[in-house]
Design a protein around this motif. Structure first.
Motif, PDB file in Angstrom:
ATOM      1  N   UNK A 385       4.703  39.978 -72.335  1.00 55.18           N
ATOM      2  CA  UNK A 385       5.871  40.771 -71.916  1.00 55.18           C
ATOM      3  C   UNK A 385       7.035  39.800 -71.761  1.00 55.18           C
ATOM      4  N   UNK A 386       8.194  40.192 -72.254  1.00 58.34           N
ATOM      5  CA  UNK A 386       9.381  39.344 -72.107  1.00 58.34           C
ATOM      6  C   UNK A 386       9.782  39.340 -70.628  1.00 58.34           C
ATOM      7  N   UNK A 387      10.044  38.172 -70.060  1.00 60.39           N
ATOM      8  CA  UNK A 387      10.345  38.154 -68.615  1.00 60.39           C
ATOM      9  C   UNK A 387      11.667  38.856 -68.298  1.00 60.39           C
ATOM     10  N   UNK A 422      13.268  48.161 -79.020  1.00 58.36           N
ATOM     11  CA  UNK A 422      14.631  47.647 -79.051  1.00 58.36           C
ATOM     12  C   UNK A 422      14.946  46.809 -77.796  1.00 58.36           C
ATOM     13  N   UNK A 423      14.491  47.343 -76.629  1.00 59.79           N
ATOM     14  CA  UNK A 423      14.835  46.670 -75.373  1.00 59.79           C
ATOM     15  C   UNK A 423      14.228  45.253 -75.321  1.00 59.79           C
ATOM     16  N   UNK A 428      14.835  39.369 -75.712  1.00 60.64           N
ATOM     17  CA  UNK A 428      14.463  38.057 -76.260  1.00 60.64           C
ATOM     18  C   UNK A 428      15.652  37.409 -76.970  1.00 60.64           C
ATOM     19  N   UNK A 429      16.381  38.226 -77.727  1.00 60.82           N
ATOM     20  CA  UNK A 429      17.526  37.664 -78.450  1.00 60.82           C
ATOM     21  C   UNK A 429      18.578  37.136 -77.470  1.00 60.82           C
ATOM     22  N   UNK A 430      18.761  37.860 -76.366  1.00 61.71           N
ATOM     23  CA  UNK A 430      19.748  37.411 -75.362  1.00 61.71           C
ATOM     24  C   UNK A 430      19.303  36.075 -74.765  1.00 61.71           C
ATOM     25  N   UNK A 431      18.010  35.960 -74.497  1.00 63.75           N
ATOM     26  CA  UNK A 431      17.488  34.718 -73.918  1.00 63.75           C
ATOM     27  C   UNK A 431      17.688  33.561 -74.898  1.00 63.75           C
ATOM     28  N   UNK A 432      17.339  33.808 -76.166  1.00 58.44           N
ATOM     29  CA  UNK A 432      17.445  32.726 -77.158  1.00 58.44           C
ATOM     30  C   UNK A 432      18.907  32.332 -77.351  1.00 58.44           C
ATOM     31  N   UNK A 433      19.785  33.320 -77.349  1.00 56.14           N
ATOM     32  CA  UNK A 433      21.208  33.015 -77.512  1.00 56.14           C
ATOM     33  C   UNK A 433      21.697  32.174 -76.317  1.00 56.14           C
ATOM     34  N   UNK A 434      21.257  32.561 -75.135  1.00 57.67           N
ATOM     35  CA  UNK A 434      21.648  31.857 -73.920  1.00 57.67           C
ATOM     36  C   UNK A 434      21.328  30.360 -74.028  1.00 57.67           C
TER      37      UNK A 434
END
Ligand SMILES: Nc1ncnc2c1ncn2[C@@H]1O[C@H](COP(=O)(O)OP(=O)(O)OP(=O)(O)O)[C@@H](O)[C@H]1O
Length: 470
Positions: A385-387, A422-423, A428-434
């Motif tokens: 699960x994505x944290x 989608x969520x 995950x994409x937001x985390x990687x971008x961060x």
């Protein structure tokens, strides 16, 4: 700065007179720390740290504030022998910058940040071992960590590093709750525990506060941020004498916590990192695109059918998911350990020991073990699960700490995150971008391809580990 070219020749860890592996192993009885391959495996990337000194007149780039060797620090002979026996050849970047600031007299506060697995524990333990007065058995330093596993691990490191100080009277006391509440006074100069137990013991005068000169918070952002622990940490600090040296370490200090950290540790020297320097380059980050939540489980089973992994950790959000995965993977013939907050005290220790010893190769857990845990054999972390934070937004810091359970101290590892809608994909994409990383996508519609890719990655990881073990 360490590069492949300037690595020292790969001698085995020093075994000086009386400092044999056995001596160190004796100090490792709780299995908290492993016999190290030394600093040869250390291949830290070139990165800049921001060093800010409390005294603005002083130059942070003064060579006095950087120790290229442990000898530069003029440590107690017994500590230097402990380091030799552990195979610590030279300081890591954080040790190089933090130790001169920590050891300087009069003692000053420090806020220290560096990537996961870069040796923060040794930095604060060295400070403590250098400062305790062994002519007195009274508690002189307190270390707080968020979980009993981490507190015990730190105590293990302190015992190993301080093994040659034992004959001079060094004692390390673990303040973690067992089945009953503590009733006996803490015995030892160094008290390492969880904040609840330590507050409790201080209040009951089971820890004599009068001689405490160092308070260290490991995973400090987590300790100061969470309401419960933040309060407890503040209470501990308020009970201690006002001139206590406050030392805060973590891989992550989100801006709002850093602000509070500066209040908690006033006039602190600080070592911080830019957010895009926080990911450990040796960790290959990937994600597996699943059709839906149900497919995640079959993908997990398929994945473990394909791969032989030294050890791995599967992070889930909920305790019941951990229980289901544990049951089903056991039915598939895997030896797994599952550790969540549902377990307490010694039962937790037993489960964790099965994983640390390698008896169970897979650990299924929630965020309880996301931070600090140092098990060298972990080559794969799975974010089943994505944290996410309590408000459902992506939890950047926890992601970083979770994947940091692999790729420790120059080793390589892999992190695989499952997304199924989608969520979870957006999170995950937001985390990687961060963190400025681009994860590799694996697609469950082509398992042959997944297998090829993974095998390649794991082969590289093993090769790197083998080299660093030489
Ligand atoms: N100078 C050194 N030489 C060789 N090995 C070292 C050195 N310093 C630390 N290590 C090893 O590196 C590993 C990681 O160290 P440690 O657990 O302190 O990392 P950390 O920075 O606290 O990570 P985290 O942020 O995940 O808590 C440990 O196994 C430790 O023994």
């Amino acid at each position: 700065m360490s590069t492949a070219a300037d690595k020292p020749a790969a001698d085995p860890p020093v075994e000086e007179k009386g400092a044999t592996k056995d001596t160190v192993a004796d100090a490792q009885k709780d299995g908290a720390t492993e016999f190290m391959s030394g600093s040869f495996g250390l291949d830290e990337p070139e990165f800049d740290v921001n060093v800010k000194l409390a005294d603005l007149q002083e130059d942070p780039n003064n060579p006095l504030y950087s120790a290229k060797t442990f000898e530069d620090l003029h440590l107690r002979d017994e500590i230097q022998r402990g380091l030799n026996a552990m195979g610590f050849v030279k300081p890591s970047k954080i040790q190089e910058r933090a130790l001169p600031l920590l050891l300087k007299d009069p003692a000053q506060n420090l806020i220290g940040q560096s990537q996961s697995g870069t040796g923060k524990t040794a930095a604060f333990v060295l400070n403590i071992l250098s400062r305790v007065d062994l002519s007195s058995p009274k508690p002189q330093a307190i270390v707080l960590g968020p979980t009993r596993e981490l507190a015990k691990q730190i105590a293990g490191v302190a015992r190993v590093m301080g093994v040659f100080l034992e004959e001079k009277g060094l004692k390390i006391f673990e303040a973690v709750r067992d089945t009953s509440t503590p009733t006996k006074p803490a015995e030892g100069q160094v008290v390492i525990g969880t904040p609840g137990t330590v507050v409790d013991m201080l209040r009951k005068n089971l820890i004599d506060k009068r001689n405490i000169k160092v308070l260290t918070l490991d995973e400090a952002d987590n300790m100061l941020d969470m309401q419960g622990m933040g309060d407890q940490c503040k209470r501990v600090k308020n009970i201690l004498l006002p001139n206590t040296q406050i030392v805060l370490f973590s891989a992550t200090f989100p801006p709002q916590v850093l602000e509070f950290a500066n209040i908690f540790a006033p006039k602190a020297n600080s070592i911080t990192l830019e957010v895009d320097k926080l990911t450990v380059k040796g960790i290959k980050q990937m994600y597996l695109d699943c059709q839906n939540d149900e497919e995640k489980y079959s993908a997990l089973v398929k994945f473990y059918g394909l791969m032989t992994i030294a050890s791995s950790i599967i992070f889930v959000k909920r305790r019941d998911t951990a229980a289901i995965i544990e049951k089903r993977m056991t039915e598939e013939g895997h030896t797994v350990a599952s550790l969540t907050g549902a377990l307490e005290g010694e039962a937790r220790d037993k489960v964790f020991a099965r994983f640390r010893s390698g008896e169970a190769k897979v650990l299924i857990t929630t965020n309880v073990l996301a931070r600090g845990i140092d098990v060298q054999t972990v080559t794969m972390v799975i974010n089943y699960d994505i944290p996410e934070c309590v408000d459902g937004t992506p939890d950047y810091e926890t992601y970083l700490h979770r994947i940091g359970r692999t790729g420790r101290f120059g080793k390589t590892g892999a992190a695989l995150s499952f997304v199924h809608d989608r969520k979870s994909w957006q999170a995950l994409m937001a985390i990687c971008k961060h963190f400025g990383v681009e994860p590799t996508k694996l697609d469950t519609s082509d398992w042959d391809d997944v297998e090829k890719l993974l095998k390649n990655i794991m082969r590289n990881a093993r090769a790197a580990v083998d080299i660093s073990d030489k």
